[in-house]
Design a protein around this motif. Structure first.
Motif, PDB file in Angstrom:
ATOM      1  N   ASP A 227       0.834  -1.036  -0.021  1.00  0.00           N
ATOM      2  CA  ASP A 227      -0.095   0.044  -0.020  1.00  0.00           C
ATOM      3  C   ASP A 227       0.958   1.249   0.245  1.00  0.00           C
ATOM      4  O   ASP A 227       1.937   1.099   0.512  1.00  0.00           O
ATOM      5  CB  ASP A 227      -0.926  -0.154   1.163  1.00  0.00           C
ATOM      6  N   GLU A 228       0.434   2.221  -0.291  1.00  0.00           N
ATOM      7  CA  GLU A 228       1.243   3.698  -0.605  1.00  0.00           C
ATOM      8  C   GLU A 228       0.411   4.841   0.192  1.00  0.00           C
ATOM      9  O   GLU A 228       0.849   5.809   0.240  1.00  0.00           O
ATOM     10  CB  GLU A 228       1.359   3.769  -2.032  1.00  0.00           C
ATOM     11  N   LEU A 229      -0.639   4.303   0.773  1.00  0.00           N
ATOM     12  CA  LEU A 229      -1.547   5.283   1.427  1.00  0.00           C
ATOM     13  C   LEU A 229      -1.916   6.484   0.551  1.00  0.00           C
ATOM     14  O   LEU A 229      -1.917   7.694   0.721  1.00  0.00           O
ATOM     15  CB  LEU A 229      -0.921   5.850   2.762  1.00  0.00           C
ATOM     16  N   ARG A 236      -2.848  -0.681  -3.678  1.00  0.00           N
ATOM     17  CA  ARG A 236      -3.396  -0.331  -2.387  1.00  0.00           C
ATOM     18  C   ARG A 236      -3.609  -2.014  -1.935  1.00  0.00           C
ATOM     19  O   ARG A 236      -3.432  -3.112  -2.754  1.00  0.00           O
ATOM     20  CB  ARG A 236      -4.803  -0.122  -2.684  1.00  0.00           C
ATOM     21  N   HIS A 237      -3.330  -2.149  -0.883  1.00  0.00           N
ATOM     22  CA  HIS A 237      -3.628  -3.662  -0.287  1.00  0.00           C
ATOM     23  C   HIS A 237      -4.794  -4.427  -0.743  1.00  0.00           C
ATOM     24  O   HIS A 237      -4.909  -5.484  -0.749  1.00  0.00           O
ATOM     25  CB  HIS A 237      -3.552  -3.699   1.211  1.00  0.00           C
ATOM     26  N   ASP A 238      -6.017  -3.766  -0.954  1.00  0.00           N
ATOM     27  CA  ASP A 238      -7.280  -4.431  -1.133  1.00  0.00           C
ATOM     28  C   ASP A 238      -7.426  -4.213  -2.625  1.00  0.00           C
ATOM     29  O   ASP A 238      -8.616  -4.388  -3.205  1.00  0.00           O
ATOM     30  CB  ASP A 238      -8.214  -3.708  -0.526  1.00  0.00           C
ATOM     31  N   ALA A 241      -2.196  -4.779  -5.106  1.00  0.00           N
ATOM     32  CA  ALA A 241      -1.340  -5.641  -4.400  1.00  0.00           C
ATOM     33  C   ALA A 241      -1.673  -6.973  -4.206  1.00  0.00           C
ATOM     34  O   ALA A 241      -0.825  -7.969  -4.158  1.00  0.00           O
ATOM     35  CB  ALA A 241      -0.904  -4.856  -2.929  1.00  0.00           C
ATOM     36  N   ILE A 259       4.418  -0.858   3.712  1.00  0.00           N
ATOM     37  CA  ILE A 259       3.911   0.081   3.181  1.00  0.00           C
ATOM     38  C   ILE A 259       4.953   1.026   2.690  1.00  0.00           C
ATOM     39  O   ILE A 259       5.997   1.434   3.047  1.00  0.00           O
ATOM     40  CB  ILE A 259       2.661   0.722   4.035  1.00  0.00           C
ATOM     41  N   GLN A 277       1.326  -1.096  10.343  1.00  0.00           N
ATOM     42  CA  GLN A 277       1.151  -1.735   9.251  1.00  0.00           C
ATOM     43  C   GLN A 277       0.168  -2.868   9.184  1.00  0.00           C
ATOM     44  O   GLN A 277      -0.200  -3.485   8.072  1.00  0.00           O
ATOM     45  CB  GLN A 277       2.585  -2.239   8.694  1.00  0.00           C
ATOM     46  N   TYR A 280      -2.702  -3.262   6.682  1.00  0.00           N
ATOM     47  CA  TYR A 280      -2.360  -3.570   5.369  1.00  0.00           C
ATOM     48  C   TYR A 280      -1.757  -4.735   5.038  1.00  0.00           C
ATOM     49  O   TYR A 280      -1.964  -5.195   3.884  1.00  0.00           O
ATOM     50  CB  TYR A 280      -1.387  -2.239   4.812  1.00  0.00           C
ATOM     51  N   THR A 281      -1.009  -5.544   5.799  1.00  0.00           N
ATOM     52  CA  THR A 281      -0.277  -6.577   5.660  1.00  0.00           C
ATOM     53  C   THR A 281      -1.219  -7.790   5.804  1.00  0.00           C
ATOM     54  O   THR A 281      -0.601  -9.112   5.594  1.00  0.00           O
ATOM     55  CB  THR A 281       1.019  -6.522   6.261  1.00  0.00           C
TER      56      THR A 281
END
Ligand code: ADP
Ligand code: SF4
Length: 689
Positions: A227-229, A236-238, A241, A259, A277, A280-281
């Protein structure tokens, strides 16, 4: 040993063809040493391995002159001439049975290649991401083939140097492989651009190349930013990624996920809590059967064990916690949890890399000094003779001096004027977001209280008379510093005669009493010529207390030095969100009734703003009155039994908390050696670099 809830952390983990001896994984992190200080780099990593980190990684390792990060001191593997330096590192890690990992990196448009003068490479033509007037050129098919060859050759050389785990790195918005993955950098219309499947092609190819080259004997790790916020503008993690990890699920031997960019990955305690984190992980283990390592400034063994038990991670990744305490795993293993020097999340370590010098750490004064000064974080030589030491002042410098003297077998008396320990750290840890900073005080105090050879005295302001009467052989004066209230600092080198003292409240008053220190109603102006964190925190404190606050600084941005701790953008954003008006590039030019006159630092153009109370955060003066008084009575030392009187920490020269800790540590290390007591700027012996 009876079973421990932390036994799970000491289980071996299979990573491809290898076994990591436990679940403690020092992820790649910069040290500010790299190829320029290879001996220092090797010793630092060796001590991590000795402290129990089952895997110890290098920092990013440039694979080619077109990935030249000069003037940063990163690791380098441009060709075979770089092998000796990296061999030192791998061998040092192996000395203690840990696996050695190397983070190969090509920095694409992240670097201007200032030294090599190679043209930066990118998926599409674009300016590099520094301010250099340099553009990267788009890679054609021959460039792509060349890049694959360089990466493959670097992997082979890394194996030759002795590394066990070879990284394929796509993170921090810093690497060519990630640039190909990201829509905003990759505008290609060939088979390497467009849909994710195409943007992923080079990544997959390099992964396969690396496996073909070294995968029979080395493990292949992928470091991926999940994710890069940035919402829709970034990975994005969702979103993508997850698709990337699904597409490559079991191809690498290990997923190292975090991230991006670095400021998001290494968030300071002021802006995030341990485990930041996790949201996101968390998904990664659901889509791969390979081991997963993640980070989040983990210092709590309970949290670590929970992360493994809950199936979130297989390995506990750490950069900063391993810097603050290289022996964190060993202390958990041997049930010495109270001795863990927990990272306080201040990011002073990061500032080393960002200012191109070997790193330092607020909590661990030995980091970066393992080779140059031969300092070990857990071992200090016993004193030749157990002499009596008096340390005056219980702030960071005094606490560290007392603790290190105690560890060397000294009989130590520590006297503190106030009714609380910790000096500035105690006061600053009460500011918004800095609670973790109190760890610096608490860990040291706990250890000091364990020893019968240490006597601790609060509410004991000592004068020269008292010191002479006590007659300890060695005296360390760690009495700290006070903030100026006269406006003198960087911009105005002399006190500002126009300030109305009745309407000025200094930072020390706010640190002691909080927002209530300002009794007068009306707008408050913070004037920041210190340029690091404190002024912004005082503005935040007052704004949160409902005061109308304006922020004035001669600097062009808020808190410019905090760029080095990766906090600048967050600090400025926070003040903007709190509706604190910012007057940048402005100096103080006059003070009238309820008004302040500002002048533009470029044009001199003047303006007036409302101001009932001014808080100047400009500079500090050493609290060295006691030292001066003792110097004046030098003739009485011998009769009193005193052989040395030294200043340490802010009392000598106000600076970072890290510098005060370092000063106290250096003082205690030099005790009994016959060396001149080390002033902070005095390294005591020949420097080996
Ligand atoms: P540093 O960062 O160098 O450790 P601090 O300002 O954090 O400096 O801490 C200095 C400490 O010394 C403060 O807690 C202060 O109360 C204490 N102190 C100052 N003068 C005296 C004195 N004469 N006797 C005992 N303690 C003192
Ligand atoms: Fe942690 Fe600060 Fe040390 Fe970095 S410098 S490791 S953030 S305590």
């Amino acid at each position: 040993m009876p079973p421990s809830p932390y036994d799970i952390l000491f289980e071996p983990v299979r990573i491809g063809p290898l076994m990591a001896p436990n679940r403690f994984y020092q992820v790649p992190h910069c040290t500010g040493m790299g190829h320029r200080y290879p001996q220092a780099e090797a010793r630092l990593r060796a001590i991590k391995a000795e402290g129990g980190w089952g895997v110890v990684s290098t920092q990013e390792t440039e694979i080619h002159p077109s990935s030249d990060l000069t003037p940063a001191n990163e690791a380098r593997l441009w060709d075979a001439r770089d092998l000796p330096a990296l061999r030192l590192v791998a061998e040092a890690i192996h000395e203690h049975g840990s696996l050695a990992a190397i983070q190969l990196a090509h920095n694409g448009l992240h670097t201007a290649n200032r030294h090599s003068r190679a043209l930066p490479l990118a998926p599409s033509p674009a300016p590099v991401d520094s301010n250099d007037p340099v553009q990267a050129r788009a890679m054609d098919k021959a460039d792509i083939a060349a890049f694959r060859r360089w990466h493959r050759e670097a992997a082979l050389r890394a194996r030759e140097a002795g590394f066990d785990i070879i990284y394929v790195y796509a993170g921090h918005d810093m690497t060519l492989l990630q640039h190909f993955l990201l829509r905003r950098h990759n505008h290609r219309s060939d088979e390497y651009g467009g849909p994710l499947e195409n943007r992923l092609r080079l990544f997959r190819e390099v992964l396969t190349d690396t496996r073909d080259a070294v995968g029979d004997s080395c493990a292949i790790a992928v470091r991926l930013a999940v994710d890069e916020l940035l919402g829709e503008a970034g990975i994005r993690h969702d979103g993508e990624a997850r698709e990337i990890i699904e597409a490559l699920a079991d191809e690498p031997d290990l997923w190292d996920v975090n991230i991006s960019d670095w400021a998001n990955d290494s968030q300071s305690a002021r802006f995030s809590q341990e485990g930041y984190q996790e949201p996101y992980t968390r998904f990664v283990k659901q889509v791969t059967s390979k081991p997963v390592v993640g980070v989040g400034r983990y210092t709590s063994p309970d949290t670590m064990a929970r992360l493994i038990r809950s199936g979130h991670l297989d390995l506990i990744g750490a950069a900063r916690p391993s810097i603050a305490d290289p022996f964190l795993p060993e202390k958990i293993r041997s049930d010495r949890l109270e001795e863990i020097r927990e990272c306080i999340g201040c990011n002073i370590c990061v500032s080393g890399d960002n200012t191109n010098v070997p790193m330092r750490c607020t909590q661990n004064p030995t980091i970066g000094e393992e080779w140059r000064r031969g300092w070990h974080p857990e071992r200090v030589a016993p004193l030749p003779a157990p002499e009596r030491h008096l340390v005056i002042g219980g702030g960071p410098a005094g606490l560290e001096a007392a603790l290190t003297l105690m560890r060397r077998g000294a009989e130590v008396t520590l006297a503190e004027a106030r009714g609380e320990w910790g000096g500035r750290v105690t006061r600053e840890s009460a500011l918004p977001g800095l609670a973790a900073w109190a760890r610096l005080r608490d860990g040291r105090l706990w250890q000091l209280r364990q020893s019968a050879r240490v006597s601790l005295h609060l509410e004991s302001p000592l004068a020269a008379e008292d010191v002479l009467e006590l007659g300890h052989t060695h005296v360390a004066i760690a009495t700290g510093a006070r903030w100026r209230v006269d406006g003198a600092g960087r911009r105005h080198r002399l006190p500002l005669a126009f300030l109305d003292p009745a309407r000025v409240v200094g930072p020390d008053a706010l640190l002691a009493r909080g927002a209530e220190a300002i009794a007068a109603p009306g707008p408050v102006v913070i004037y920041d010529d210190d340029r690091f964190y404190l002024a912004s925190l005082l503005a935040e404190l007052l704004a949160l207390a409902g005061r109308e606050v304006a922020f004035v600084t001669p600097a062009p941005v808020v808190a410019p030095w905090s760029e080095h701790t990766l906090e600048q953008a967050r600090i400025q954003k926070r003040l903007i969100k709190l509706d604190v008006p910012l007057y940048l590039s402005r100096e103080l030019a006059g003070m009238g009734a309820a008004r302040l006159t500002l002048a533009c630092t470029y044009s001199g153009r003047r303006e007036e703003i409302a101001c009932a109370t001014l808080v100047p955060v400009t500079a500090r003066l050493p609290e060295d009155g006691l030292w001066q008084a003792l110097q004046a009575r030098r003739g009485e030392w011998e009769e009193a039994g005193i052989r040395s009187v030294s200043r340490v920490g802010d009392c000598l020269a106000p600076g970072l908390i890290a510098a005060a800790v370092q000063s106290g540590h250096a003082y205690a290390r030099a005790a009994g050696s016959g060396e001149k007591p080390p002033l902070r700027e005095d390294y005591g012996h020949v420097q080996r670099i």
